[in-house]
Motif scaffolding. Structure first.
Motif, PDB file in Angstrom:
ATOM      1  N   ASP A  75       0.835  -1.189   0.000  1.00  0.00           N
ATOM      2  CA  ASP A  75       0.000   0.000   0.000  1.00  0.00           C
ATOM      3  C   ASP A  75       0.880   1.253   0.000  1.00  0.00           C
ATOM      4  O   ASP A  75       2.089   1.178  -0.287  1.00  0.00           O
ATOM      5  CB  ASP A  75      -0.962  -0.004   1.197  1.00  0.00           C
ATOM      6  CG  ASP A  75      -0.246  -0.080   2.544  1.00  0.00           C
ATOM      7  OD1 ASP A  75       0.981   0.143   2.599  1.00  0.00           O
ATOM      8  OD2 ASP A  75      -0.919  -0.354   3.556  1.00  0.00           O
ATOM      9  N   ALA A  76       0.311   2.392   0.327  1.00  0.00           N
ATOM     10  CA  ALA A  76       1.036   3.659   0.291  1.00  0.00           C
ATOM     11  C   ALA A  76       2.247   3.659   1.214  1.00  0.00           C
ATOM     12  O   ALA A  76       3.242   4.341   0.940  1.00  0.00           O
ATOM     13  CB  ALA A  76       0.098   4.806   0.671  1.00  0.00           C
ATOM     14  N   ARG A  77       2.188   2.907   2.286  1.00  0.00           N
ATOM     15  CA  ARG A  77       3.330   2.837   3.200  1.00  0.00           C
ATOM     16  C   ARG A  77       4.558   2.294   2.474  1.00  0.00           C
ATOM     17  O   ARG A  77       5.667   2.804   2.638  1.00  0.00           O
ATOM     18  CB  ARG A  77       2.981   1.942   4.387  1.00  0.00           C
ATOM     19  CG  ARG A  77       4.126   1.739   5.362  1.00  0.00           C
ATOM     20  CD  ARG A  77       3.716   0.843   6.508  1.00  0.00           C
ATOM     21  NE  ARG A  77       4.850   0.580   7.387  1.00  0.00           N
ATOM     22  CZ  ARG A  77       4.788  -0.179   8.471  1.00  0.00           C
ATOM     23  NH1 ARG A  77       3.647  -0.751   8.820  1.00  0.00           N
ATOM     24  NH2 ARG A  77       5.855  -0.370   9.224  1.00  0.00           N
ATOM     25  N   GLU A  78       4.344   1.290   1.668  1.00  0.00           N
ATOM     26  CA  GLU A  78       5.461   0.670   0.956  1.00  0.00           C
ATOM     27  C   GLU A  78       5.985   1.581  -0.157  1.00  0.00           C
ATOM     28  O   GLU A  78       7.197   1.682  -0.374  1.00  0.00           O
ATOM     29  CB  GLU A  78       5.020  -0.684   0.396  1.00  0.00           C
ATOM     30  CG  GLU A  78       6.173  -1.619   0.092  1.00  0.00           C
ATOM     31  CD  GLU A  78       5.727  -3.050  -0.136  1.00  0.00           C
ATOM     32  OE1 GLU A  78       6.540  -3.823  -0.659  1.00  0.00           O
ATOM     33  OE2 GLU A  78       4.566  -3.396   0.195  1.00  0.00           O
ATOM     34  N   ILE A  79       5.085   2.251  -0.864  1.00  0.00           N
ATOM     35  CA  ILE A  79       5.518   3.186  -1.906  1.00  0.00           C
ATOM     36  C   ILE A  79       6.380   4.287  -1.293  1.00  0.00           C
ATOM     37  O   ILE A  79       7.462   4.607  -1.802  1.00  0.00           O
ATOM     38  CB  ILE A  79       4.311   3.802  -2.631  1.00  0.00           C
ATOM     39  CG1 ILE A  79       3.528   2.734  -3.410  1.00  0.00           C
ATOM     40  CG2 ILE A  79       4.775   4.897  -3.590  1.00  0.00           C
ATOM     41  CD1 ILE A  79       2.248   3.258  -4.053  1.00  0.00           C
ATOM     42  N   ALA A  80       5.909   4.861  -0.188  1.00  0.00           N
ATOM     43  CA  ALA A  80       6.646   5.942   0.455  1.00  0.00           C
ATOM     44  C   ALA A  80       8.013   5.467   0.927  1.00  0.00           C
ATOM     45  O   ALA A  80       9.028   6.158   0.732  1.00  0.00           O
ATOM     46  CB  ALA A  80       5.835   6.498   1.628  1.00  0.00           C
ATOM     47  N   TYR A  81       8.050   4.294   1.532  1.00  0.00           N
ATOM     48  CA  TYR A  81       9.319   3.781   2.046  1.00  0.00           C
ATOM     49  C   TYR A  81      10.337   3.596   0.926  1.00  0.00           C
ATOM     50  O   TYR A  81      11.478   4.080   1.019  1.00  0.00           O
ATOM     51  CB  TYR A  81       9.104   2.446   2.767  1.00  0.00           C
ATOM     52  CG  TYR A  81      10.404   1.791   3.187  1.00  0.00           C
ATOM     53  CD1 TYR A  81      10.984   2.095   4.418  1.00  0.00           C
ATOM     54  CD2 TYR A  81      11.061   0.902   2.351  1.00  0.00           C
ATOM     55  CE1 TYR A  81      12.190   1.520   4.802  1.00  0.00           C
ATOM     56  CE2 TYR A  81      12.269   0.328   2.718  1.00  0.00           C
ATOM     57  CZ  TYR A  81      12.821   0.633   3.941  1.00  0.00           C
ATOM     58  OH  TYR A  81      14.029   0.065   4.304  1.00  0.00           O
ATOM     59  N   TYR A  82       9.963   2.901  -0.132  1.00  0.00           N
ATOM     60  CA  TYR A  82      10.931   2.585  -1.185  1.00  0.00           C
ATOM     61  C   TYR A  82      11.310   3.813  -2.013  1.00  0.00           C
ATOM     62  O   TYR A  82      12.447   3.923  -2.477  1.00  0.00           O
ATOM     63  CB  TYR A  82      10.418   1.458  -2.064  1.00  0.00           C
ATOM     64  CG  TYR A  82      10.592   0.101  -1.424  1.00  0.00           C
ATOM     65  CD1 TYR A  82      11.851  -0.459  -1.285  1.00  0.00           C
ATOM     66  CD2 TYR A  82       9.501  -0.611  -0.933  1.00  0.00           C
ATOM     67  CE1 TYR A  82      12.024  -1.699  -0.675  1.00  0.00           C
ATOM     68  CE2 TYR A  82       9.663  -1.851  -0.325  1.00  0.00           C
ATOM     69  CZ  TYR A  82      10.935  -2.393  -0.201  1.00  0.00           C
ATOM     70  OH  TYR A  82      11.112  -3.610   0.402  1.00  0.00           O
ATOM     71  N   ALA A  83      10.390   4.743  -2.198  1.00  0.00           N
ATOM     72  CA  ALA A  83      10.733   5.968  -2.917  1.00  0.00           C
ATOM     73  C   ALA A  83      11.703   6.810  -2.089  1.00  0.00           C
ATOM     74  O   ALA A  83      12.680   7.356  -2.621  1.00  0.00           O
ATOM     75  CB  ALA A  83       9.479   6.767  -3.251  1.00  0.00           C
ATOM     76  N   ASN A  84      11.453   6.923  -0.780  1.00  0.00           N
ATOM     77  CA  ASN A  84      12.405   7.600   0.091  1.00  0.00           C
ATOM     78  C   ASN A  84      13.768   6.922   0.036  1.00  0.00           C
ATOM     79  O   ASN A  84      14.807   7.585  -0.088  1.00  0.00           O
ATOM     80  CB  ASN A  84      11.918   7.583   1.540  1.00  0.00           C
ATOM     81  CG  ASN A  84      10.877   8.632   1.853  1.00  0.00           C
ATOM     82  OD1 ASN A  84      10.855   9.699   1.254  1.00  0.00           O
ATOM     83  ND2 ASN A  84      10.001   8.331   2.791  1.00  0.00           N
ATOM     84  N   ALA A  85      13.759   5.598   0.153  1.00  0.00           N
ATOM     85  CA  ALA A  85      15.021   4.849   0.154  1.00  0.00           C
ATOM     86  C   ALA A  85      15.795   5.081  -1.136  1.00  0.00           C
ATOM     87  O   ALA A  85      17.016   5.295  -1.113  1.00  0.00           O
ATOM     88  CB  ALA A  85      14.747   3.360   0.351  1.00  0.00           C
ATOM     89  N   GLU A 131      13.500   0.695  -7.887  1.00  0.00           N
ATOM     90  CA  GLU A 131      12.584   1.425  -8.764  1.00  0.00           C
ATOM     91  C   GLU A 131      11.728   0.504  -9.621  1.00  0.00           C
ATOM     92  O   GLU A 131      10.493   0.637  -9.665  1.00  0.00           O
ATOM     93  CB  GLU A 131      13.373   2.373  -9.664  1.00  0.00           C
ATOM     94  CG  GLU A 131      12.485   3.154 -10.635  1.00  0.00           C
ATOM     95  CD  GLU A 131      13.270   3.928 -11.669  1.00  0.00           C
ATOM     96  OE1 GLU A 131      12.671   4.820 -12.294  1.00  0.00           O
ATOM     97  OE2 GLU A 131      14.471   3.651 -11.859  1.00  0.00           O
ATOM     98  N   LYS A 132      12.369  -0.425 -10.303  1.00  0.00           N
ATOM     99  CA  LYS A 132      11.673  -1.183 -11.336  1.00  0.00           C
ATOM    100  C   LYS A 132      10.935  -2.408 -10.813  1.00  0.00           C
ATOM    101  O   LYS A 132       9.952  -2.838 -11.426  1.00  0.00           O
ATOM    102  CB  LYS A 132      12.655  -1.579 -12.433  1.00  0.00           C
ATOM    103  CG  LYS A 132      13.248  -0.364 -13.139  1.00  0.00           C
ATOM    104  CD  LYS A 132      14.218  -0.749 -14.238  1.00  0.00           C
ATOM    105  CE  LYS A 132      14.773   0.493 -14.928  1.00  0.00           C
ATOM    106  NZ  LYS A 132      15.730   0.174 -16.017  1.00  0.00           N
ATOM    107  N   VAL A 133      11.408  -2.962  -9.699  1.00  0.00           N
ATOM    108  CA  VAL A 133      10.759  -4.160  -9.146  1.00  0.00           C
ATOM    109  C   VAL A 133       9.873  -3.788  -7.958  1.00  0.00           C
ATOM    110  O   VAL A 133       8.658  -4.011  -7.986  1.00  0.00           O
ATOM    111  CB  VAL A 133      11.808  -5.216  -8.740  1.00  0.00           C
ATOM    112  CG1 VAL A 133      11.108  -6.443  -8.147  1.00  0.00           C
ATOM    113  CG2 VAL A 133      12.657  -5.622  -9.942  1.00  0.00           C
ATOM    114  N   ARG A 134      10.477  -3.203  -6.931  1.00  0.00           N
ATOM    115  CA  ARG A 134       9.722  -2.905  -5.714  1.00  0.00           C
ATOM    116  C   ARG A 134       8.646  -1.845  -5.915  1.00  0.00           C
ATOM    117  O   ARG A 134       7.618  -1.873  -5.245  1.00  0.00           O
ATOM    118  CB  ARG A 134      10.678  -2.448  -4.609  1.00  0.00           C
ATOM    119  CG  ARG A 134      11.529  -3.564  -4.029  1.00  0.00           C
ATOM    120  CD  ARG A 134      10.675  -4.570  -3.313  1.00  0.00           C
ATOM    121  NE  ARG A 134      11.471  -5.611  -2.681  1.00  0.00           N
ATOM    122  CZ  ARG A 134      10.952  -6.577  -1.940  1.00  0.00           C
ATOM    123  NH1 ARG A 134       9.644  -6.625  -1.737  1.00  0.00           N
ATOM    124  NH2 ARG A 134      11.726  -7.486  -1.405  1.00  0.00           N
TER     125      ARG A 134
END
Length: 246
Positions: A75-85, A131-134
């Motif tokens: 969900d949005a939590r995962e998008i935010a985490y990986y984009a920040n990372a 970017e491309k997988v996660r």
């Protein structure tokens, strides 16, 4: 950089600090670093590199990411985490090698993005993995292209604040709007009525078509002046020069 976001920095920072369901200890520090060194022109790597305390602060964040178990919530939590990372590791990678003219100088054949030189949750990963997988493969949201930054002039700007589940949807829309209306390498209109658009729409055509049916339809969701459906379109050369300012 999203210029109009500066008007709501206090609001967005509040959203960051009160995100009790998701807050991580490094988020306020990362938010402060962004506010100190980022602008609509890019990142002030020279100033950042000279401040050893803030270089160490970013290194501490990277160390936490290396051992912290990433969210697995789809969900949005995962998008935010990986984009920040992704953005944090890109900036850290640049500062480690600075001064450079481009991330292409770090390793041959875009190795900066493809080599597994980064660690998240105890696992070696590449920036492409994030970017491309996660992000892109898992979520299929083309707006993600506008919140991850490749440290290059033609890339959409780094968001002005750290991403959270509460602000990530807003920032994806705001970043797309900014890129397609203000960025020098987003869209250019020519005197003959033709358009040149970012090379991102060529490289990732499938993402934008899956999202909206066509590239032009996607673009017009965010353009103040829509592109005619039958307009002649070319792709801009991508400028891999470092997104830095003094």
């Amino acid at each position: 950089m999203i210029k109009f976001q500066k008007l709501s920095l206090t609001l967005l920072t509040g959203m960051l600090l009160t995100s009790s369901a998701w807050s991580q200890s490094w988020l306020p520090a990362y938010n402060r670093l962004l506010h100190t060194y980022s602008s609509d022109r890019g990142i002030n790597y020279t100033k950042w590199k000279k401040n050893s305390n803030d270089v160490k602060q970013l290194e501490k964040i990277v160390s936490v990411l290396a051992t912290q178990i990433p969210p697995d919530t789809n969900d949005a939590r995962e998008i935010a985490y990986y984009a920040n990372a992704y953005n944090i590791l890109v900036i850290h990678g640049v500062l480690q090698n600075y001064p450079i003219r481009s991330v292409k100088d770090v390793a041959a054949n875009f190795g900066f993005f493809s080599q597994k030189n980064f660690t998240l949750g105890g696992r070696k990963v590449s920036l492409n993995d994030i970017e491309k997988v996660r992000l892109l493969k898992q979520f299929g949201d083309a707006r993600i292209h506008f919140i991850v930054n490749c440290a290059s002039i033609s890339c959409p700007s780094v968001p002005i604040v750290a991403l959270t589940p509460e602000n990530v949807d807003y920032l994806m829309d705001a970043s797309a709007t900014d890129f397609l209306n203000k960025h020098q390498d987003g869209i250019r209109i020519h005197s003959d009525g033709s358009y040149s658009i970012s090379k991102l729409f060529d490289w990732y055509a499938n993402d934008f078509e899956a999202s909206s049916g066509s590239i032009v339809t996607f673009i017009n969701r965010y353009r103040n002046s829509p592109i005619p459906e039958k307009a002649k379109i070319r792709y801009l050369d991508y400028d891999w020069g470092l997104n830095q300012f003094q």
